[in-house]
Design a protein around this motif. Structure first.
Motif, PDB file in Angstrom:
ATOM      1  N   ILE A 169       0.838  -1.205   0.000  1.00 47.45           N
ATOM      2  CA  ILE A 169       0.000   0.000   0.000  1.00 47.45           C
ATOM      3  C   ILE A 169       0.870   1.250   0.000  1.00 47.45           C
ATOM      4  O   ILE A 169       0.608   2.197  -0.759  1.00 47.45           O
ATOM      5  CB  ILE A 169      -0.986  -0.016   1.187  1.00 47.45           C
ATOM      6  N   ASP A 170       1.900   1.274   0.823  1.00 47.03           N
ATOM      7  CA  ASP A 170       2.786   2.441   0.845  1.00 47.03           C
ATOM      8  C   ASP A 170       3.425   2.682  -0.518  1.00 47.03           C
ATOM      9  O   ASP A 170       3.522   3.828  -0.974  1.00 47.03           O
ATOM     10  CB  ASP A 170       3.874   2.269   1.914  1.00 47.03           C
ATOM     11  N   THR A 171       3.846   1.614  -1.164  1.00 43.45           N
ATOM     12  CA  THR A 171       4.435   1.734  -2.504  1.00 43.45           C
ATOM     13  C   THR A 171       3.413   2.286  -3.480  1.00 43.45           C
ATOM     14  O   THR A 171       3.714   3.198  -4.264  1.00 43.45           O
ATOM     15  CB  THR A 171       4.950   0.357  -2.973  1.00 43.45           C
ATOM     16  N   PHE A 172       2.195   1.786  -3.430  1.00 38.71           N
ATOM     17  CA  PHE A 172       1.134   2.281  -4.293  1.00 38.71           C
ATOM     18  C   PHE A 172       0.839   3.755  -4.038  1.00 38.71           C
ATOM     19  O   PHE A 172       0.691   4.540  -4.975  1.00 38.71           O
ATOM     20  CB  PHE A 172      -0.137   1.436  -4.064  1.00 38.71           C
ATOM     21  N   LEU A 173       0.775   4.154  -2.782  1.00 38.23           N
ATOM     22  CA  LEU A 173       0.417   5.527  -2.441  1.00 38.23           C
ATOM     23  C   LEU A 173       1.488   6.534  -2.856  1.00 38.23           C
ATOM     24  O   LEU A 173       1.188   7.715  -3.062  1.00 38.23           O
ATOM     25  CB  LEU A 173       0.121   5.650  -0.944  1.00 38.23           C
ATOM     26  N   LYS A 174       2.711   6.084  -2.983  1.00 40.63           N
ATOM     27  CA  LYS A 174       3.819   6.984  -3.377  1.00 40.63           C
ATOM     28  C   LYS A 174       3.775   7.326  -4.866  1.00 40.63           C
ATOM     29  O   LYS A 174       4.450   8.252  -5.290  1.00 40.63           O
ATOM     30  CB  LYS A 174       5.162   6.352  -3.041  1.00 40.63           C
ATOM     31  N   HIS A 175       3.019   6.567  -5.640  1.00 35.43           N
ATOM     32  CA  HIS A 175       2.987   6.797  -7.086  1.00 35.43           C
ATOM     33  C   HIS A 175       1.798   7.603  -7.517  1.00 35.43           C
ATOM     34  O   HIS A 175       0.815   7.713  -6.959  1.00 35.43           O
ATOM     35  CB  HIS A 175       2.997   5.459  -7.832  1.00 35.43           C
TER      36      HIS A 175
END
Length: 175
Positions: A169-175
């Motif tokens: 989720i954190d990776t997704f939210l950074k994009h």
């Protein structure tokens, strides 16, 4: 102007920890979560599930999600499953999917799907039916998500499952 709220769906075969991790993620991120409507619906059934029941569960899941979205004041929500589950169960149990579900599949996308792997031990539950078909349903989930051209990540790990979901989720939210 309405704020666009992202939807993160937690999906997968039976007994993969969807409800548990959905609640944990909602608590961790302090965001609303949408429970699995079918669990409550099926618990109240007094006869075998019918195709009409699947349609009812589709409508119930959509209504529950829309009500949570309407009240949300966050950047995203967590959804404990989606109505794609109705398609999968309908196909498996009745050999077809209700047209209302098919019509909505591409109209109601999720921004990220976390597909929970079958690496957790099976937990017996009166609402679970297929302890020996987990691999089969895992393959179906991959096919359904690919057919939707969905953005999804497989989440594995017994001890690290929650942490792996947070990383995704954190990776997704950074994009």
């Amino acid at each position: 102007m309405n704020k666009i709220i992202k939807k993160i769906a937690i999906v997968g075969p039976e007994s993969t920890g969807k409800s548990t991790i959905s609640q944990q993620l909602a608590k961790y991120y302090k965001v609303p979560w949408v429970p699995e409507y079918a669990r409550y619906y099926c618990a109240a059934l007094t006869a075998d599930c019918t195709l009409q029941d699947e349609v009812n569960m589709f409508h119930g899941q959509v209504a529950l999600e829309e009500s949570v979205l309407a009240m949300a004041d966050t950047d995203f929500i967590i959804c404990d499953t989606t109505f794609v589950t109705v398609k999968i169960w309908s196909d498996e149990m009745f050999g077809k999917t209700p047209q209302v579900v098919l019509d909505e599949l591409h109209k109601r996308p999720y921004d990220l799907y976390l597909l929970l792997d079958i690496d957790l031990p099976w937990q017996e539950d009166s609402l679970r039916d297929f302890p020996t078909m987990r691999e089969h349903f895992m393959e179906i989930w991959h096919k359904e998500l690919q057919a939707l051209d969905a953005n999804y990540v497989v989440i594995r790990g017994i001890e690290t499952r929650l942490q792996n979901a947070i990383i995704a989720i954190d990776t997704f939210l950074k994009h």
